[in-house]
Design a protein around this motif. Sequence first.
Motif: not given
Length: 421
Positions: A192-201
């Motif tokens: 998940l850290n390698k994904q483009n996540l939103e700041e809250d996620d």
Amino acid sequence: MLSKRALIGIRTSLQAFVMLFFLFVGTQVIAADPAVVESEEAIAAGKTVFNANCKQCHKLDQKYTGPALRGITDRQSIEWAKSFILNSQAVIATGDEYANELYAEYNNIVMPPHTFLSDDDLNNLLSYIEYGDKVDPAAEAAAAAAGGDGAGGGSGGIPSEFLTIILVVLVVILLLILVVLGLITSVLTKYLNKQNLEEDDKEFVTQKFDLGKVLRSDGFVIIVTALVVALVAKTAIDGLYTVGVQQGYAPKQPIAFSHALHAGEYEIACQYCHTGVEIGKSANIPSANICMNCHTHIQNVGGQDGMSPEIAKIYAAVENDQPIEWVRVHNLPDLAYFNHSQHVKVGGIECQTCHGEIQEMEVVGQHSSLTMGWCIDCHRQTEIAASGNEYYDKLVQLHSDSKDALKVKDIGGLECAKCHY
């Protein structure tokens, strides 16, 4: 061709031989007592006499407090055996060599007279002694070998070592599950850290475990409170259920009477001391006079010199005309009715069913809970001993359509008035 005189001689010789043969057989029949026979009726009746009067000191095929009895009618005449059983001291007083040798061999222990036995009782007793309870040596050896395979053999339960192994395996499995869950969490976090996540996620995924925050959370407080309340409630309920229940109660008695010695090693029947168990509501505690039936002649144990201190207490009670103040172990509440004779005599229930392996107890303790639930459960499971009991014939006939065996519950064993009145 034989002459007529020769034929007459042969015929005369044959007649003489036949007469001698029948004379010999006749003397053997006369010599043997026809009343001492190998019949089931005589052996059964003799066993009853033996158990009531002889079992405490004698065995059939091995030495005990007294000599082994089987073969006495081979060693001595039947009349001698009867005389000795009726009054051994009278036979010894005549100077009988064999009787005096027995008396000396067994430390001059006096055998009580049995003058109350009838001649039929004596015949039946001797029939049992000679023909009853014969043991096949090969079968006995096989049984002994089977019983010596190791501790716990044949117990039917799971050995404690297996239970320990099972618990260890379960703990290891749980640890492995935790490790696998930890690895899965770690892999998912990296992914998940390698994904483009939103700041809250992203903040949620990268947050660290805070034990203090967990302990202060409302959910944790509710769970802990619920567990404490449940534990307190269970403890209180368990305590209420044990009110009046004395299971395991084993008080110290005024005399250190060992059931393991008397009922176990010496195989004295329970009914010998607890005389009311087959005829009355209570089994009753034996008086000192019953103890003196044996201890008039047995005054020490273990080969020690002088009178045993515990046996001396029995003598003191008799001499002072004071009862022995035994401490009661089993005590049902007054609102409950229990009849020993109904269970033991009619129902054929063994003493061990309620009292445990009494023949192995040095100090008697309450084995069963004796609660109402325990009694009701027994009535639900116990089958009626209807065989040979005409009282139950009609009930068995009425119950014949049922596939299940006739049990106590089927004849009113769960009715309140059976035990409460």
